[in-house]
Design a protein around this motif. Structure first.
Motif, PDB file in Angstrom:
ATOM      1  N   LYS B  35       0.828  -1.215   0.000  1.00  0.00           N
ATOM      2  CA  LYS B  35       0.000   0.000   0.000  1.00  0.00           C
ATOM      3  C   LYS B  35       0.858   1.259   0.000  1.00  0.00           C
ATOM      4  O   LYS B  35       0.498   2.249  -0.615  1.00  0.00           O
ATOM      5  N   ILE B  37       3.273   2.767  -1.492  1.00  0.00           N
ATOM      6  CA  ILE B  37       4.146   3.152  -2.598  1.00  0.00           C
ATOM      7  C   ILE B  37       3.576   4.422  -3.223  1.00  0.00           C
ATOM      8  O   ILE B  37       2.377   4.630  -3.237  1.00  0.00           O
ATOM      9  N   ASN B  38       4.503   5.271  -3.676  1.00  0.00           N
ATOM     10  CA  ASN B  38       4.051   6.569  -4.187  1.00  0.00           C
ATOM     11  C   ASN B  38       3.904   6.538  -5.714  1.00  0.00           C
ATOM     12  O   ASN B  38       4.061   5.498  -6.340  1.00  0.00           O
ATOM     13  N   GLN B 222       8.046   2.109  -0.385  1.00  0.00           N
ATOM     14  CA  GLN B 222       8.846   3.314  -0.153  1.00  0.00           C
ATOM     15  C   GLN B 222       9.435   3.400   1.249  1.00  0.00           C
ATOM     16  O   GLN B 222      10.206   4.316   1.525  1.00  0.00           O
ATOM     17  N   TYR B 236      -6.563  -8.634   4.190  1.00  0.00           N
ATOM     18  CA  TYR B 236      -7.328  -7.870   3.199  1.00  0.00           C
ATOM     19  C   TYR B 236      -8.589  -8.630   2.808  1.00  0.00           C
ATOM     20  O   TYR B 236      -9.695  -8.080   2.808  1.00  0.00           O
ATOM     21  N   LYS B 241      -9.394  -4.098   5.179  1.00  0.00           N
ATOM     22  CA  LYS B 241      -8.602  -3.433   4.135  1.00  0.00           C
ATOM     23  C   LYS B 241      -7.753  -2.300   4.694  1.00  0.00           C
ATOM     24  O   LYS B 241      -6.652  -2.047   4.231  1.00  0.00           O
ATOM     25  N   ALA B 242      -8.297  -1.608   5.693  1.00  0.00           N
ATOM     26  CA  ALA B 242      -7.626  -0.417   6.187  1.00  0.00           C
ATOM     27  C   ALA B 242      -6.293  -0.743   6.852  1.00  0.00           C
ATOM     28  O   ALA B 242      -5.324  -0.004   6.682  1.00  0.00           O
ATOM     29  N   ILE B 247      -2.566  -4.176  -1.101  1.00  0.00           N
ATOM     30  CA  ILE B 247      -3.809  -3.908  -1.819  1.00  0.00           C
ATOM     31  C   ILE B 247      -3.800  -4.748  -3.080  1.00  0.00           C
ATOM     32  O   ILE B 247      -2.748  -5.241  -3.502  1.00  0.00           O
ATOM     33  N   ASN B 251      -8.879  -3.324  -8.496  1.00  0.00           N
ATOM     34  CA  ASN B 251      -8.741  -1.998  -9.082  1.00  0.00           C
ATOM     35  C   ASN B 251      -7.923  -1.063  -8.195  1.00  0.00           C
ATOM     36  O   ASN B 251      -7.703   0.087  -8.587  1.00  0.00           O
ATOM     37  N   ASP B 252      -7.449  -1.592  -7.048  1.00  0.00           N
ATOM     38  CA  ASP B 252      -6.858  -0.675  -6.067  1.00  0.00           C
ATOM     39  C   ASP B 252      -5.668   0.122  -6.606  1.00  0.00           C
ATOM     40  O   ASP B 252      -5.700   1.342  -6.684  1.00  0.00           O
ATOM     41  N   PHE B 253      -4.606  -0.626  -6.975  1.00  0.00           N
ATOM     42  CA  PHE B 253      -3.456   0.147  -7.435  1.00  0.00           C
ATOM     43  C   PHE B 253      -3.677   0.681  -8.839  1.00  0.00           C
ATOM     44  O   PHE B 253      -3.182   1.748  -9.203  1.00  0.00           O
ATOM     45  N   MET B 254      -4.455  -0.069  -9.639  1.00  0.00           N
ATOM     46  CA  MET B 254      -4.686   0.374 -11.007  1.00  0.00           C
ATOM     47  C   MET B 254      -5.362   1.743 -11.055  1.00  0.00           C
ATOM     48  O   MET B 254      -5.093   2.548 -11.954  1.00  0.00           O
ATOM     49  N   SER B 255      -6.216   2.008 -10.075  1.00  0.00           N
ATOM     50  CA  SER B 255      -6.880   3.317 -10.071  1.00  0.00           C
ATOM     51  C   SER B 255      -5.852   4.431  -9.865  1.00  0.00           C
ATOM     52  O   SER B 255      -5.965   5.514 -10.429  1.00  0.00           O
ATOM     53  N   LYS B 256      -4.826   4.121  -9.069  1.00  0.00           N
ATOM     54  CA  LYS B 256      -3.772   5.127  -8.876  1.00  0.00           C
ATOM     55  C   LYS B 256      -2.901   5.234 -10.132  1.00  0.00           C
ATOM     56  O   LYS B 256      -2.552   6.329 -10.562  1.00  0.00           O
TER      57      LYS B 256
END
Lengths: 315, 404
Positions: B35, B37-38, B222, B236, B241-242, B247, B251-256
C-alpha cells in the motif's frame, strides 16, 4: 506518515527542467550565434528625402534609367526580353519582374539599390567595382537632374503600379523575394516558376531540363546552388529565417546571398509561405490540440475521482 | 482431456477453456501490491502506455514510410506530414513519445536505485529492466536513422564508427555493419528492419520477462519494509482493508496508476500539439548530405551522458570508459554490498552517492551536447572520471553499511 508525494514531484520536475534547459535553450545558445532583428529599418542606407513624382518616375524607368532593358514589368505590358534560362545565362540569375516591387521591397532599399546595387544588397565583398567585378545590375548615375529626386520619382512610380501591401499574399512575397534562387519543392515551385501539370511526359522533361539549365547558371553565379527551402521553417525556425532575410551577412559572413530588402510585412509573409510548405497542418494542429487537452484534463479528473473512490476503503 | 460440462454462461464457457477466473486472480484481483508506494511506482504503467502509443503510431507511419535513401526524407516530411490525413499527428506522437519514454525510463531507473528495488531477490527485475533499457536504446537509435535527415546520417556515421574499436581498427566490422563504406541503402534497409521488427519483438519479450520477474519477489515499497504478503493478503480478504499493508493490483493500485497516467497524458499531449519540436532536432529537417558535415554532431538527449563518457578521452581509453558505462548499471545489485533495501535517505553514504550520480549524469548530459571546447571539455572530463570513480567506490562505501 506524512505524504511525501508533492515533494517527490517537485524534485522530479526540477531535475527534468534543469536537464531540459541545459540541453535545449542553453546548449543551442552556445552553439548558434544569436542575431537580433534590425526591425527591417535598413538603418545603414541613405534615407529618401524627396517626394517622388509618379509620371516622371515612369519616364525614367522606361527611358533614361533603362530599367526595362533587363526587367520586365508585366503589369504595364512590358514583357521580359528573354526567357528565364537565357536571362540567367546572361546575368547569373533572372532579373525580377518589377510589377509589385513597390509593395514588397522597402522604399529606402529600392532607392539605394537603384544607385548602388552591390551596396544595398550587401554583396560588395563579391562585386568590387575597383577590381572590375561589376554587379550584373548597372547602377543608375542620374539622368541629368537631381539624382535624389529622380530616384524618389522611380520609387514612387514602382509603388504606384504595385498592388497595395495588404494585397501581397504569402505566395507573391515568396516568389518575388526568394523564388528566383530558392526552389520550394513542397509547394511545387522551381526557380523558373511553378511546374505545370503536363499532359505528356516529354513536356514535363523539357521543363525539367530548363530548370536544370537555370540551376547550372545560378550555381555558377552564387558559388553553390541555393538550398530548397521546403523544410526551412523546421530546420531553421522563424527567428533565424527572418533575421537571415534581413541581413544574411549577420549570420553568415561572406555569403553570396544578397540582402533581400523586403519590408517587415513582406518578410512575415515569406515566413508564412514557408510555414505553408513545411508546417502545413499547423492550424489543424492548434485546434485539435486544444480539444485533446480539454479531453485529457477531463479524463484526468475522472481518473482522480475514481482513485479517491477506490482508496476510500483502503485508508 | 479435461472434463467439460455444459456452460452456464459465456464466462463459464471461457472459464472452462481458458481459466479466466484464475488468470484474473493471478494478474489482477489477487496480485498483491504494497500500500505504501508513491506515484513513482506508476512509472511502469506510464511506460507501458507510452510504448503502446509508440507501437500504434509506428504502425500508421509504417504504412507510408519508404525505406529508400532517395525517398525516405520525402516520405516522412511530405507524404506523412502533408498528404496523409493526421499523418502529422502520428509522427508527432511517435517522435515525442520516443523522447518522453526515455525521460520516464530514467525516472523509473533512478526510483529503483533510490529505493533499493534491485536488491535481495529483485536482481532479475533490475537486470531485465537494464536489458529493456539497452534494447530501447537500440530501438531509438535505429528509428532515428529512418527519416534520413542530416543528423540521422551523421549520427549513423559516428555511432557505427565506434565499432572499429579505436586502436583495433576493425574497419571491416564497420563496413559489415553498414553494408557499405558509408551509411547508404543497405544501412537504411537493415536499420529499418531492426526498428520495425526485430527490436520491437525483443522489447515485447523483455517486457514480459520484466513483469514476470516482479511476480515472486513482489514490488518494493517506499519504506523498505519487509511485508509478509500472505499474512497481509489474508487480512485484506477478511475485510480488514484499512490495516492490511497490501492492496489488490486491480482496481486498487490500477486506479492510482490510471490517475498518474491521466496527468501524464496532459503533459504528453501538450508536448505533441504545442511543443512537438522539443524532441525533433532541427538539423534533422535538412536532408542527409554525405558531403557536408553538420557544425555539431550530437546524439539525442538521452544518449548524451554516455556519449560524453566516450568523448573527453583519447580514442582507446574513451572506448573502454564507454563500454564501462554501458555495462556497469547492470551490475548494480552486486556492486551494492549493503544488506539494506531501504530508501537512500536512510543509508548515509549511499544517499550522497545517489545524488552525486544523478547530478553527475545531468552534467555529462549537458556537456555531451555542448561543443567540446575550453571549459566544457574540462567539465566533461571531470564528470566522466567522476562517473567511473563513483562506480568504483560503490562496493567500498556500501560494504560497511549497518543493517537498519
Amino acid at each position: 506518515m506524512k505524504n511525501k508525494e508533492p515533494l517527490i514531484l517537485v524534485v522530479v520536475v526540477a531535475f527534468t527542467l534543469l536537464t531540459y534547459w541545459l540541453v535545449e535553450p542553453y546548449a543551442h545558445s552556445v552553439m548558434h550565434k544569436h542575431v537580433e532583428s534590425e526591425q527591417f529599418a535598413y538603418a545603414d542606407l541613405k534615407p529618401v528625402s524627396k517626394t517622388g513624382n509618379v509620371a516622371n518616375g515612369k519616364d525614367l524607368v522606361m527611358g533614361a534609367a533603362a530599367c526595362t532593358g533587363c526587367h520586365s514589368i508585366e503589369k504595364e505590358g512590358m514583357p521580359a526580353a528573354m526567357d528565364a534560362v537565357s536571362a540567367a545565362a546572361s546575368y547569373g540569375v533572372n532579373p525580377p519582374d518589377l510589377s509589385n516591387a513597390g509593395a514588397i521591397y522597402d522604399a529606402k532599399f529600392l532607392a539605394n539599390l537603384i544607385v548602388n546595387p552591390a551596396h544595398a544588397l550587401k554583396v560588395e565583398h563579391k562585386f568590387d567595382a575597383a577590381k572590375g567585378q561589376m554587379h550584373p545590375m548597372t547602377a543608375f548615375f542620374g539622368a541629368g537632374g537631381d539624382i535624389d529626386q529622380e530616384v524618389a520619382d522611380m520609387v514612387a512610380y514602382l509603388k504606384s503600379i504595385a498592388i497595395s501591401p495588404s494585397e501581397v499574399t504569402p505566395k507573391i512575397a515568396y516568389e518575388n523575394a526568394c523564388g528566383r534562387c530558392h526552389a520550394l519543392e513542397y509547394e511545387n515551385w522551381t526557380q523558373i516558376g511553378e511546374k505545370p501539370a503536363f499532359k505528356f511526359e516529354k513536356d514535363a522533361l523539357a521543363f525539367d531540363i530548363q530548370v536544370l539549365e537555370y540551376k547550372e547558371h545560378l550555381t555558377k553565379y552564387m558559388g553553390k546552388l541555393p538550398p530548397d527551402l521546403s523544410m526551412y521553417i523546421r530546420s531553421r525556425g522563424e527567428h533565424f529565417i527572418s533575421t537571415f532575410i534581413e541581413n544574411p551577412q549577420a549570420h553568415l559572413e561572406g555569403t553570396a546571398m544578397p540582402r533581400v530588402g523586403v519590408t517587415a510585412d513582406a518578410a512575415e509573409k515569406v515566413i508564412e509561405h514557408l510555414a505553408d510548405a513545411g508546417d502545413t497542418k499547423r492550424h489543424e494542429r492548434d485546434s485539435i490540440g486544444k480539444s485533446v487537452l480539454i479531453y485529457s484534463v477531463i479524463f484526468a479528473i475522472f481518473a482522480l475521482l475514481w482513485k479517491k473512490q477506490v482508496w476510500k476503503d483502503l485508508h | 482431456m479435461a472434463h467439460f460440462t455444459k456452460a452456464t454462461s459465456v464466462k463459464d464457457w471461457l472459464n472452462q477453456r481458458l481459466a479466466i477466473e484464475k488468470v484474473e486472480k493471478v494478474m489482477a484481483s489477487e496480485y498483491w501490491i504494497p500500500k505504501n508506494i508513491n506515484f513513482l511506482w506508476a512509472m511502469g504503467m506510464v511506460l507501458a502506455i507510452t510504448f503502446a502509443l509508440l507501437l500504434v503510431s509506428g504502425i500508421f507511419l509504417l504504412m507510408y514510410y519508404q525505406p529508400d535513401v532517395k525517398d525516405a526524407f520525402y516520405s516522412v516530411n511530405y507524404t506523412i506530414m502533408r498528404d496523409v490525413d493526421f499523418g502529422w499527428l502520428w509522427r508527432h506522437v511517435h517522435g515525442v513519445a520516443a523522447s518522453v519514454v526515455f525521460l520516464i525510463i530514467y525516472i523509473h531507473m533512478f526510483t529503483g536505485i533510490y529505493y533499493g528495488s534491485y536488491k535481495k531477490g529483485r536482481e532479475m527485475i533490475w537486470v531485465s529492466g537494464m536489458l529493456l533499457f539497452v534494447t530501447f536504446s537500440a530501438e531509438a537509435f535505429s528509428g532515428y536513422m529512418l527519416p534520413w535527415g542530416q543528423m540521422s546520417y551523421w549520427a549513423g556515421m559516428v555511432i557505427t564508427n565506434i565499432f572499429s574499436l579505436g586502436g583495433l581498427h576493425l574497419d571491416g566490422l564497420v563496413e559489415w555493419i553498414r553494408g557499405d563504406y558509408v551509411p547508404a541503402q543497405a544501412f537504411l534497409t537493415r536499420f529499418f528492419m531492426l526498428h520495425v521488427l526485430l527490436l520491437p519483438l525483443a522489447i515485447m519479450g523483455l517486457i514480459g520477462l520484466h513483469f514476470a520477474a516482479l511476480r515472486i519477489p513482489h514490488v518494493n515499497n517506499q519504506d523498505g519494509e519487509e511485508i509478509d504478503f500472505d499474512v497481509e493478503a489474508k487480512k485484506y480478504l477478511a475485510g480488514d482493508k484499512a490495516s492490511s499493508k497490501v492492496i489488490r493490483f486491480a482496481n486498487d493500485f490500477m486506479s492510482k496508476d490510471l490517475m498518474v497516467v491521466g496527468f501524464f497524458l496532459i503533459f504528453f499531449f501538450y508536448l505533441v500539439f504545442f511543443q512537438y519540436g522539443f524532441a525533433l532536432d532541427p538539423v534533422n529537417f535538412d536532408p542527409a548530405d554525405g558531403l557536408k558535415t553538420p557544425a555539431h554532431i550530437y546524439p539525442e538527449w538521452y544518449f548524451l551522458w554516455s556519449y560524453e563518457i566516450l568523448r573527453p578521452f583519447s580514442v582507446n581509453i574513451g572506448l573502454i570508459a564507454f563500454g564501462f558505462a554501458q555495462v556497469i548499471f547492470v551490475l548494480l545489485p552486486w556492486l551494492d554490498r549493503s544488506p539494506n533495501a531501504v530508501p537512500a535517505s536512510r543509508r548515509g553514504a549511499f544517499s550522497i552517492w545517489f545524488w552525486l550520480l544523478l547530478i553527475d549524469m545531468i552534467v555529462l548530459t549537458a556537456m555531451g551536447k555542448l561543443p567540446p571546447e575550453g571549459m566544457f571539455s574540462t567539465i566533461g572530463l571531470v564528470a566522466a572520471v567522476a562517473f567511473i570513480l563513483l562506480w568504483v567506490a560503490l562496493p567500498f562505501i556500501t560494504m560497511n553499511e549497518k543493517k537498519v
